[in-house]
Each structure stands twice: as structure tokens, then as C-alpha cells.
Motif scaffolding. Structure first.
Motif, PDB file in Angstrom:
ATOM      1  N   ALA A 147      43.299  61.882  42.610  1.00 56.34           N
ATOM      2  CA  ALA A 147      42.267  62.726  41.965  1.00 56.34           C
ATOM      3  C   ALA A 147      43.221  63.985  41.306  1.00 56.34           C
ATOM      4  CB  ALA A 147      41.248  63.114  42.494  1.00 56.34           C
ATOM      5  N   LEU A 151      43.582  65.110  37.626  1.00 60.17           N
ATOM      6  CA  LEU A 151      42.940  66.458  37.450  1.00 60.17           C
ATOM      7  C   LEU A 151      44.262  67.487  36.776  1.00 60.17           C
ATOM      8  CD1 LEU A 151      40.472  67.991  37.483  1.00 60.17           C
ATOM      9  CD2 LEU A 151      41.207  68.781  39.820  1.00 60.17           C
ATOM     10  N   LEU A 311      37.762  65.781  34.404  1.00 61.41           N
ATOM     11  CA  LEU A 311      36.547  65.781  35.470  1.00 61.41           C
ATOM     12  C   LEU A 311      36.204  64.736  35.684  1.00 61.41           C
ATOM     13  CD1 LEU A 311      34.551  68.814  33.522  1.00 61.41           C
ATOM     14  CD2 LEU A 311      36.202  68.978  35.643  1.00 61.41           C
ATOM     15  N   THR A 312      35.987  63.469  34.801  1.00 58.93           N
ATOM     16  CA  THR A 312      35.626  62.276  35.153  1.00 58.93           C
ATOM     17  C   THR A 312      36.665  61.625  36.398  1.00 58.93           C
ATOM     18  OG1 THR A 312      34.529  62.109  33.174  1.00 58.93           O
ATOM     19  CG2 THR A 312      34.876  59.975  34.244  1.00 58.93           C
ATOM     20  N   ALA A 314      38.566  63.037  38.167  1.00 57.61           N
ATOM     21  CA  ALA A 314      38.634  63.778  39.621  1.00 57.61           C
ATOM     22  C   ALA A 314      37.427  63.533  40.320  1.00 57.61           C
ATOM     23  CB  ALA A 314      38.587  65.257  39.216  1.00 57.61           C
ATOM     24  N   PHE A 315      36.170  63.044  39.878  1.00 57.48           N
ATOM     25  CA  PHE A 315      35.174  62.674  40.486  1.00 57.48           C
ATOM     26  C   PHE A 315      35.060  61.156  40.834  1.00 57.48           C
ATOM     27  CE2 PHE A 315      30.877  60.630  40.291  1.00 57.48           C
ATOM     28  CZ  PHE A 315      30.295  61.728  41.160  1.00 57.48           C
ATOM     29  N   VAL A 316      35.662  60.183  39.927  1.00 60.77           N
ATOM     30  CA  VAL A 316      35.630  58.942  40.367  1.00 60.77           C
ATOM     31  C   VAL A 316      36.684  58.628  41.382  1.00 60.77           C
ATOM     32  CG1 VAL A 316      35.884  56.519  39.301  1.00 60.77           C
ATOM     33  CG2 VAL A 316      34.607  58.511  38.162  1.00 60.77           C
ATOM     34  N   ILE A 319      35.951  58.387  45.202  1.00 61.81           N
ATOM     35  CA  ILE A 319      35.100  57.512  45.296  1.00 61.81           C
ATOM     36  C   ILE A 319      35.741  56.054  45.462  1.00 61.81           C
ATOM     37  CG2 ILE A 319      32.829  56.414  44.533  1.00 61.81           C
ATOM     38  CD1 ILE A 319      32.113  58.932  43.416  1.00 61.81           C
ATOM     39  N   PHE A 368      36.844  57.483  33.761  1.00 55.53           N
ATOM     40  CA  PHE A 368      36.225  56.563  34.668  1.00 55.53           C
ATOM     41  C   PHE A 368      37.138  55.519  35.010  1.00 55.53           C
ATOM     42  CE2 PHE A 368      33.350  53.409  36.259  1.00 55.53           C
ATOM     43  CZ  PHE A 368      32.566  54.355  37.084  1.00 55.53           C
ATOM     44  N   GLY A 371      40.148  56.315  36.843  1.00 59.65           N
ATOM     45  CA  GLY A 371      39.928  56.965  38.052  1.00 59.65           C
ATOM     46  C   GLY A 371      39.477  55.756  39.111  1.00 59.65           C
TER      47      GLY A 371
END
Length: 468
Positions: A147, A151, A311-312, A314-316, A319, A368, A371
Motif C-alpha cells: 500500500a 501510495l 487512495l484506493t 492504499a485502502f484496498v 485488506i 482497486f 490493490g
């Protein structure tokens, strides 16, 4: 698979190492990619033509490839923390010197040296995490590391755009320095060292030969279809075959090529990674030019649009990394490949009037997908490595990534050479630039389709595939 001593396990916090590695994983791509949005201002100030400008992201890849395997081997032999520390110093130091550059040639030279520092960091970051985290708890750390890399790669254009508008392109080169200082400060407080227990000699002949492969391949691809450049590509392939043969026979090889035959899952995962990154790396460069020269956005606005992907991802990525501890990684990674392909399909429809929201939707799908692909794929590769080879395995994974980057970017450079040549960078090149952009996206979609198929097929390539 943990190669540190029991004493170090007691006194060194894995989470402190994770914080350090993640900050380093952010600062390296930040220094590499933040310059992309500043390219128009840099080109105007230094009077650089389109061909020279296209080498700004490419020259970093060349030095990355040349030094990735040597850095991974040195990390295993002489210490992973030591090489990571040195890489941060080289990366940040050359970025600071670039602030004073007075010609495009000096910028390119400093970017080459900066790539050496990045190679040291990329080659050792995952190996450090493997050294301090047990096998059943590596998914989240590897996901966080991925991430931070992505990022850095995609947040960099936004930061670069804002800094370019506010202060000028030179200050973009100073962006990595504050974070690099923090990384160095933390590393100096982390006690001990991690390295392989086997003491081999360093294969200098192999390192020089592989460096020659990287240079011939990059220069050759960028100048096709000229006969001299085609000859360089052929020479690169011949030298690569010689390198593989030499490494297979060497007592202390730079990379044990038997790793690829021992595990088809390992080799197919690396091939999938190369294809994915061949599609992704040119995207930031081409989108930055498209947004500013075709759509007329400012550097700051272009950076904000590109921020969606960052941002997508880094978020995914964390997870997906955590899910890879519980579910077969090939399904997670394959879903990521397919989602990325859908995003590029939307990007292929962009023209001179495409709305901002449509561009952002495409980047959302790309972020997405990447990630969801990267963390599970990294988990598979590192899980397949033996304990004393995690440095080389991490370097090989990053080498696969950078080789994909180089092939993708070199082919895009070829399109730039065909359609733009020595044209000055201005709004007057909007039409041929849009044609170049569409060709780059179509090429990327071909890579992504192959990556999706290969990612699905690799589950049958190894008896243990259901466990990873």
C-alpha cells in the motif's frame, strides 16, 4: 523462515521495523514518480525535447534493474538493514542534489543514481518484513508495504503538482527529504541486523553481465524499429541466456535460477507481476501529459485526479493482504487483474472532452484492482522462498516488477518517438499525444489480459497452490 537470531527477536520490535519499511516504501516511489507532473515545467525551463523528457521515468528503471539483484544478494550476505539504510541515503541525497541541476542531462544522471538507491530499498524491504514476522502473520505487513509503495507512486503526482504550482519544479526533488530523515532516525534506533546464515562470495561477473542486459534492453526497445536498436534487443536476449547459464553453474550465484524450476507457482507469479506492472508504470506518465496537454488541466488539478488511484490502492492493499492469510491468493489476485483490466477499458475511451468524473471512475477501478492483486501475489512469492534466500526472492519480485515497468515504459517511449519526436512540449502536440496515449492504453490492456489468464492458470502449476 525467520533468519534473525533469538537475541534480536527479543529486543527488536517487528512493528517498529514495519513502520520503518513502510515509510521507506513510500519515500522511494515518491522520489521516483513526483517528477512526472513537473515534467512540463522542467522541460520548458531546461529546454528539453519530448524524447529526452521521456527518459526521465525510464532511466530510473534502468538503474533499478541493473542493481536490484546485486542489492538483494548483498542484503542477504552483509545485512538487510544496512543495505536499506544505505539505499535511503543514496535516494534522498541525489534527490537533494537534483534541486540544483542546470540541464536535462544532469537531471537524467542524478535520476540514474537515485534509481540505485531505490533498488537497495526495494530489494530489502520485503526481506526485512519476512525476517521479523512469522509465516502466518505476514499478509497484513506485506499488504501495508505494498500500500505504501503504490501510495507513493500515485500520491506523488498530486504532491508534485501542488509543489510545482506553488514553488516550482525544483522543489519537487526535495519532497522525499523530510520522510527520509525520519526513516534514517528510526533505523539508527533499531538494534541488530538480519542476514543469511550462508556466507557466499558476491558474484561480480554475474552483476556486470546482468547490468549489460538491462542497458541493451532499455536502449534497444526505446529506439525500435531502427536496425541498430533491434540488434541491441537481440544482444540483450543473448546476454540474458548467457547470464542464466552462468548462474546455473556458479557455486555462489547472484540468483539461484533453480528457484524458477523448483516452483512453477513462483515463476508464474513473477511473470504475472511483470505483466501487471508493464501496464501500470507508463500510466502515471501518460495520464499526466494527457490531463495537462489534451484536457488543459493545471499540474495541481492533474495531481488531484491521479490521487483517486492512490487512495484506493492504499485502502484496498492491506485488506487484500490480510485476506491472503485465509483465502487462496490466486483468486484474490486474479480478481484484481480483471478489475484493473476493466479500469483500463474505460481509460481507452478518453478523448479531448472526457469529463473529470469519468477519468476518476476509471482510476478508481485501476486502484482497486492493483490493490487486490499486489498483496496476495507478493505473499505467494515470498511464501515460496527458502529462509536463506528471502533477500534474493524479494529482489527477484521487485526485479519482475521493474522489468515489467521497463518494458512497458520503453514501448511507450517508442510511441513517443514515432508520434512526437523532437517536438517541443506544448498544447500544440495534443492530437499526436492523444494518439500516443490510446496506443499505450491498448498495449496495457493486452498485458492485463495475459496477466489475468496466467494468474488463473498458476493455481494448477503447483501441488501446494491450494494452500496459498
Amino acid at each position: 523462515m525467520n533468519t534473525n537470531s533469538p537475541t534480536l527477536d527479543k529486543i527488536a520490535s517487528p512493528w517498529l521495523v514495519l513502520v520503518t519499511v513502510c515509510l521507506g516504501a513510500f519515500v522511494a516511489p515518491l522520489g521516483m514518480a513526483s517528477v512526472n507532473v513537473a515534467i512540463p515545467a522542467l522541460a520548458e525551463d531546461l529546454a528539453a525535447n519530448a524524447v529526452l523528457v521521456s527518459w526521465i521515468p525510464t532511466v530510473v528503471l534502468i538503474s533499478n534493474i541493473m542493481f536490484m539483484l546485486p542489492a538483494g544478494k548483498c542484503a542477504d550476505l552483509w545485512g538487510r538493514k544496512r543495505l536499506f539504510f544505505l539505499g535511503v541515503c543514496v535516494n534522498a541525497g541525489t534527490s537533494a542534489v537534483a534541486f540544483f541541476a542546470q540541464s536535462i542531462e544532469v537531471v537524467l544522471l542524478l535520476r540514474f543514481i537515485q534509481g540505485i538507491g531505490s533498488a537497495m530499498m526495494f530489494a530489502t524491504s520485503m526481506a526485512l518484513l519476512i525476517s521479523v514476522f512469522p509465516a502466518d502473520k505476514r499478509g497484513l505487513p506485506l499488504g501495508l508495504n505494498a500500500a505504501c509503495i503504490y501510495l507513493g507512486l500515485t500520491l506523488a503526482p498530486a504532491l508534485g503538482g501542488w509543489v510545482t504550482e506553488a514553488l516550482g519544479w525544483r522543489y519537487v526533488f526535495l519532497l522525499p527529504l523530510p520522510i527520509a530523515t525520519v526513516v534514517l532516525g528510526i533505523l539508527m534506533r533499531v538494534p541488530g541486523e538480519w542476514h543469511s546464515h550462508t556466507k557466499d562470495r558476491f558474484d561480480w561477473r554475474g552483476a556486470v553481465l546482468f547490468a549489460a542486459v538491462a542497458v541493451c534492453l532499455a536502449v534497444g526497445l526505446a529506439g525500435l524499429p531502427d536496425i541498430e536498436n533491434a540488434a541491441l534487443v537481440v544482444l540483450a536476449l543473448v546476454l540474458l541466456a548467457v547470464f542464466v547459464r552462468m548462474q546455473a553453474r556458479a557455486k555462489a550465484p547472484l540468483i539461484r535460477v533453480q528457484m524458477f524450476r523448483e516452483s512453477k507457482l513462483f515463476s508464474m507469479s513473477l511473470a504475472t507481476a511483470s505483466l501487471m506492472y508493464a501496464s501500470s508504470y507508463p500510466l502515471g506518465f501518460m495520464l499526466s501529459l494527457y490531463l495537462q496537454y489534451v484536457r488543459g488541466y493545471s499540474a495541481g488539478d492533474a495531481g488531484q485526479i491521479l490521487l483517486v488511484q492512490a487512495l484506493t490502492m492504499a485502502f484496498v492493499a492491506p485488506i487484500a493482504g490480510r485476506l491472503s492469510d485465509f483465502f487462496p491468493a490466486r483468486w484474490l489476485a486474479s480478481a484484481g487483474c480483471a478489475c484493473t483490466l476493466a479500469g483500463f477499458a474505460l481509460l481507452s475511451t478518453l478523448d479531448g472532452t472526457t469529463e473529470r468524473l469519468d477519468i476518476m471512475l476509471a482510476l478508481l477501478l485501476v486502484g482497486f484492482g492493483f490493490g487486490f492483486f499486489s498483496s496476495p501475489n507478493n505473499h505467494v512469492v515470498m511464501h515460496s522462498a527458502q529462509a536463506h534466500e528471502v533477500g534474493v526472492a524479494a529482489a527477484t519480485l521487485n526485479l519482475a516488477r521493474v522489468m515489467g515497468n521497463l518494458v512497458g515504459m520503453s514501448l511507450v517511449n517508442l510511441f513517443v518517438h514515432w508520434h512526437l519526436g523532437d517536438s517541443a512540449m506544448s498544447r500544440a502536440i495534443a492530437e499526436p499525444l492523444l494518439l500516443t496515449f490510446h496506443q499505450a492504453i491498448n498495449l496495457a490492456m493486452g498485458f492485463l489480459l495475459l496477466a489475468t489468464v496466467l494468474s488463473l492458470l498458476r493455481g494448477r502449476a503447483h501441488a501446494a497452490a491450494t494452500s496459498v
